[in-house]
Design a protein around this motif. Structure first.
Motif, PDB file in Angstrom:
ATOM      1  N   LEU A 155       0.845  -1.285  -0.018  1.00 42.10           N
ATOM      2  CA  LEU A 155      -0.240  -0.056   0.071  1.00 42.10           C
ATOM      3  C   LEU A 155       1.028   1.345   0.017  1.00 42.10           C
ATOM      4  O   LEU A 155       0.426   2.173  -0.513  1.00 42.10           O
ATOM      5  CB  LEU A 155      -0.873  -0.135   1.304  1.00 42.10           C
ATOM      6  CG  LEU A 155      -1.945  -1.175   1.246  1.00 42.10           C
ATOM      7  CD1 LEU A 155      -2.901  -0.987   2.560  1.00 42.10           C
ATOM      8  CD2 LEU A 155      -2.960  -0.997  -0.105  1.00 42.10           C
ATOM      9  N   GLY A 156       2.034   1.222   0.401  1.00 45.37           N
ATOM     10  CA  GLY A 156       2.811   2.362   0.371  1.00 45.37           C
ATOM     11  C   GLY A 156       3.292   2.680  -0.958  1.00 45.37           C
ATOM     12  O   GLY A 156       3.746   3.822  -0.800  1.00 45.37           O
ATOM     13  N   LEU A 157       3.284   2.063  -1.818  1.00 43.69           N
ATOM     14  CA  LEU A 157       3.395   2.169  -3.199  1.00 43.69           C
ATOM     15  C   LEU A 157       2.287   3.394  -3.591  1.00 43.69           C
ATOM     16  O   LEU A 157       2.594   3.985  -4.779  1.00 43.69           O
ATOM     17  CB  LEU A 157       3.557   1.224  -4.107  1.00 43.69           C
ATOM     18  CG  LEU A 157       4.624   0.036  -3.721  1.00 43.69           C
ATOM     19  CD1 LEU A 157       4.583  -1.020  -4.677  1.00 43.69           C
ATOM     20  CD2 LEU A 157       6.032   0.772  -3.933  1.00 43.69           C
ATOM     21  N   PHE A 158       1.318   3.307  -3.142  1.00 44.47           N
ATOM     22  CA  PHE A 158      -0.094   4.276  -3.728  1.00 44.47           C
ATOM     23  C   PHE A 158      -0.305   5.067  -2.625  1.00 44.47           C
ATOM     24  O   PHE A 158      -1.203   6.140  -3.328  1.00 44.47           O
ATOM     25  CB  PHE A 158      -1.135   3.121  -3.999  1.00 44.47           C
ATOM     26  CG  PHE A 158      -0.546   1.951  -4.934  1.00 44.47           C
ATOM     27  CD1 PHE A 158      -0.498   2.054  -6.107  1.00 44.47           C
ATOM     28  CD2 PHE A 158      -0.380   0.726  -4.004  1.00 44.47           C
ATOM     29  CE1 PHE A 158      -0.260   1.029  -6.794  1.00 44.47           C
ATOM     30  CE2 PHE A 158      -0.013  -0.333  -4.878  1.00 44.47           C
ATOM     31  CZ  PHE A 158       0.028  -0.154  -6.390  1.00 44.47           C
ATOM     32  N   LEU A 159      -0.221   5.047  -1.471  1.00 45.40           N
ATOM     33  CA  LEU A 159      -0.628   6.001  -0.299  1.00 45.40           C
ATOM     34  C   LEU A 159       0.381   7.036  -0.055  1.00 45.40           C
ATOM     35  O   LEU A 159       1.740   6.957  -0.114  1.00 45.40           O
ATOM     36  CB  LEU A 159      -1.082   5.260   0.769  1.00 45.40           C
ATOM     37  CG  LEU A 159      -2.335   4.337   0.458  1.00 45.40           C
ATOM     38  CD1 LEU A 159      -2.667   3.655   1.929  1.00 45.40           C
ATOM     39  CD2 LEU A 159      -3.601   4.848  -0.090  1.00 45.40           C
ATOM     40  N   ARG A 160      -0.137   8.105   0.383  1.00 52.35           N
ATOM     41  CA  ARG A 160       0.970   9.260   0.788  1.00 52.35           C
ATOM     42  C   ARG A 160       1.453   8.865   2.029  1.00 52.35           C
ATOM     43  O   ARG A 160       0.998   7.968   2.998  1.00 52.35           O
ATOM     44  CB  ARG A 160       0.095  10.624   1.380  1.00 52.35           C
ATOM     45  CG  ARG A 160      -0.628  11.244   0.032  1.00 52.35           C
ATOM     46  CD  ARG A 160      -0.957  12.702   0.317  1.00 52.35           C
ATOM     47  NE  ARG A 160      -1.830  12.770   1.648  1.00 52.35           N
ATOM     48  CZ  ARG A 160      -3.148  12.881   1.927  1.00 52.35           C
ATOM     49  NH1 ARG A 160      -3.812  12.461   0.866  1.00 52.35           N
ATOM     50  NH2 ARG A 160      -3.554  12.781   3.108  1.00 52.35           N
ATOM     51  N   GLU A 161       2.619   9.148   2.419  1.00 49.48           N
ATOM     52  CA  GLU A 161       3.375   8.680   3.629  1.00 49.48           C
ATOM     53  C   GLU A 161       2.804   9.169   4.933  1.00 49.48           C
ATOM     54  O   GLU A 161       3.104   8.300   5.927  1.00 49.48           O
ATOM     55  CB  GLU A 161       5.073   9.454   3.494  1.00 49.48           C
ATOM     56  CG  GLU A 161       5.868   9.090   4.794  1.00 49.48           C
ATOM     57  CD  GLU A 161       6.115   7.641   4.644  1.00 49.48           C
ATOM     58  OE1 GLU A 161       6.069   6.843   5.992  1.00 49.48           O
ATOM     59  OE2 GLU A 161       6.219   7.047   3.579  1.00 49.48           O
ATOM     60  N   ASP A 162       2.158  10.261   5.009  1.00 51.97           N
ATOM     61  CA  ASP A 162       1.200  10.691   6.142  1.00 51.97           C
ATOM     62  C   ASP A 162       0.313   9.772   6.486  1.00 51.97           C
ATOM     63  O   ASP A 162      -0.091   9.672   7.735  1.00 51.97           O
ATOM     64  CB  ASP A 162       0.847  12.192   6.191  1.00 51.97           C
ATOM     65  CG  ASP A 162      -0.125  12.208   4.894  1.00 51.97           C
ATOM     66  OD1 ASP A 162      -0.150  11.584   3.964  1.00 51.97           O
ATOM     67  OD2 ASP A 162      -1.066  13.150   5.393  1.00 51.97           O
ATOM     68  N   LEU A 163      -0.207   9.015   5.648  1.00 51.16           N
ATOM     69  CA  LEU A 163      -1.156   7.882   5.791  1.00 51.16           C
ATOM     70  C   LEU A 163      -0.747   6.481   6.446  1.00 51.16           C
ATOM     71  O   LEU A 163      -1.268   5.804   7.028  1.00 51.16           O
ATOM     72  CB  LEU A 163      -2.188   7.566   4.616  1.00 51.16           C
ATOM     73  CG  LEU A 163      -2.881   9.031   4.435  1.00 51.16           C
ATOM     74  CD1 LEU A 163      -3.540   8.434   2.835  1.00 51.16           C
ATOM     75  CD2 LEU A 163      -3.878   9.268   5.166  1.00 51.16           C
ATOM     76  N   MET A 164       0.815   6.314   6.129  1.00 50.41           N
ATOM     77  CA  MET A 164       1.307   5.095   6.281  1.00 50.41           C
ATOM     78  C   MET A 164       0.993   4.516   7.820  1.00 50.41           C
ATOM     79  O   MET A 164       0.935   3.295   8.190  1.00 50.41           O
ATOM     80  CB  MET A 164       2.551   4.936   5.728  1.00 50.41           C
ATOM     81  CG  MET A 164       2.609   4.909   4.391  1.00 50.41           C
ATOM     82  SD  MET A 164       1.502   3.853   3.498  1.00 50.41           S
ATOM     83  CE  MET A 164       2.181   2.266   4.389  1.00 50.41           C
ATOM     84  N   PRO A 165       1.271   5.624   8.978  1.00 46.78           N
ATOM     85  CA  PRO A 165       1.503   4.895  10.139  1.00 46.78           C
ATOM     86  C   PRO A 165       0.109   4.392  10.605  1.00 46.78           C
ATOM     87  O   PRO A 165      -0.025   3.451  11.379  1.00 46.78           O
ATOM     88  CB  PRO A 165       1.598   6.450  11.288  1.00 46.78           C
ATOM     89  CG  PRO A 165       2.382   7.062  10.380  1.00 46.78           C
ATOM     90  CD  PRO A 165       1.777   6.915   8.704  1.00 46.78           C
ATOM     91  N   GLN A 166      -1.123   4.956  10.223  1.00 49.03           N
ATOM     92  CA  GLN A 166      -2.464   4.312  10.340  1.00 49.03           C
ATOM     93  C   GLN A 166      -2.591   2.967   9.517  1.00 49.03           C
ATOM     94  O   GLN A 166      -3.111   2.164  10.042  1.00 49.03           O
ATOM     95  CB  GLN A 166      -3.788   5.435   9.945  1.00 49.03           C
ATOM     96  CG  GLN A 166      -3.619   6.537  10.635  1.00 49.03           C
ATOM     97  CD  GLN A 166      -4.621   7.458  10.292  1.00 49.03           C
ATOM     98  OE1 GLN A 166      -5.833   7.090  10.113  1.00 49.03           O
ATOM     99  NE2 GLN A 166      -4.224   8.769   9.460  1.00 49.03           N
ATOM    100  N   VAL A 167      -2.080   2.995   8.458  1.00 48.69           N
ATOM    101  CA  VAL A 167      -1.978   1.635   7.790  1.00 48.69           C
ATOM    102  C   VAL A 167      -1.083   0.595   8.250  1.00 48.69           C
ATOM    103  O   VAL A 167      -1.628  -0.553   8.504  1.00 48.69           O
ATOM    104  CB  VAL A 167      -1.428   2.008   6.238  1.00 48.69           C
ATOM    105  CG1 VAL A 167      -1.148   0.678   5.556  1.00 48.69           C
ATOM    106  CG2 VAL A 167      -2.498   2.841   5.233  1.00 48.69           C
TER     107      VAL A 167
END
Length: 290
Positions: A155-167
């Motif tokens: 998912l990190g390939l498609f989402l903004r970095e600021d969303l990744m902690p929640q992911v």
């Protein structure tokens, strides 16, 4: 598709490659390579003497045809075959293992599989779902297996970095999943179930041995609910992971948490605009005033 068409043109007799692959249950794994690339590995079962003979003749025809260049090499005791399309310039690598052709455009992934075989590490998340097969149901295109431990990398390939902690936090709740995939025109439907993550310190480990509770608050859910996280626990305070730093509000928050019992849920509302964050609603059961 161009590679398939060219391989099909050198396939022997009237048993073309497309016919050979038709209606086979092919396992495909998705792997993240680097920060931007995704590659696939295909596991193609070969189930009869006739199919083995077809593949042997196909391989011989590939060697003779100027459209392809074939090289055979040994890697840790396993013979790997590299096939290059001389017109398109791309290539793939494959080898045979226990009546399966294991194939990928990435030789790095194929070599990793060989190393796993030699180490005896052949576990797959599909093993947990041997008795489940959504393909027996109508309109199901594929079984989808999810490795939640690797999901954030994908998912990190498609989402903004600021969303990744929640992911990463949401992905830590489960270890794997099996979903049915249905296609309806321009829509994809995924439905199935997940197994909880049981590693020490995981969210599931914190809740044990609490008994599950019924979803009594479902009548309170707004119709705009897109995703619901529901927790049925005797002590809601146990949901805290203990990692958040203490501050002036911590005693009040802990006191409030102790007033909740049996159920608490977090509902994410449907968003009408892709550029806005979804509204969230917390629903909790309070202790009886009596």
């Amino acid at each position: 598709q161009e590679n398939m068409a060219m391989l099909d043109s050198v396939a022997p007799g009237n048993q073309r490659l497309e016919r050979f692959l038709d209606k086979k249950h092919i396992l495909t794994s998705v792997h993240v390579l680097g920060k931007t690339d995704v590659e696939f590995v295909y596991y193609i079962p070969v189930v009869s003497v006739g199919e083995h003979r077809f593949l042997r003749t196909l391989s011989e025809n590939v060697i003779k045809n100027p459209l392809f260049k074939e090289e055979i090499r040994e890697y840790q005791g396993v013979l790997l075959t590299d096939v290059t399309n001389t017109q398109l310039g791309n290539s793939f690598t494959y080898f045979s293992f226990h009546n399966n052709i294991i194939l990928s455009a990435s030789p790095v992934l194929v070599e990793e599989i060989v190393r796993r075989i030699n180490r005896g590490k052949l576990n797959s998340i599909a093993t947990d779902y041997k008795k489940v097969n959504y393909l027996s149901q109508p309109d199901v295109y594929a079984n989808v297996f999810v490795n939640y431990r690797a999901l954030p990398d994908l998912l990190g390939l498609f989402l903004r970095e600021d969303l990744m902690p929640q992911v990463r936090y949401l992905s830590s709740f489960c270890r794997n999943a099996m979903l049915e995939l249905k296609l309806d025109r321009n829509k994809v439907f995924l439905n199935g179930f997940s197994n909880p993550e049981t590693l020490k310190g995981s969210f599931q480990a914190q809740l044990q041995p609490s008994k599950p509770r019924p979803l009594d608050i479902k009548l309170l859910l707004p119709t705009r609910t897109a995703m619901l996280m529901h927790f049925g626990v005797g002590e809601v305070a146990r949901l805290r992971d203990g990692k958040a730093p203490a501050d002036a509000y911590s005693p009040a928050i802990d006191s409030l948490a102790r007033s909740f019992s049996q159920e608490i849920a977090l509902a994410y509302m449907e968003s009408y605009n892709m550029n806005t964050s979804p509204d969230k609603m917390v629903i909790a059961r309070m202790e009886s005033s009596g």
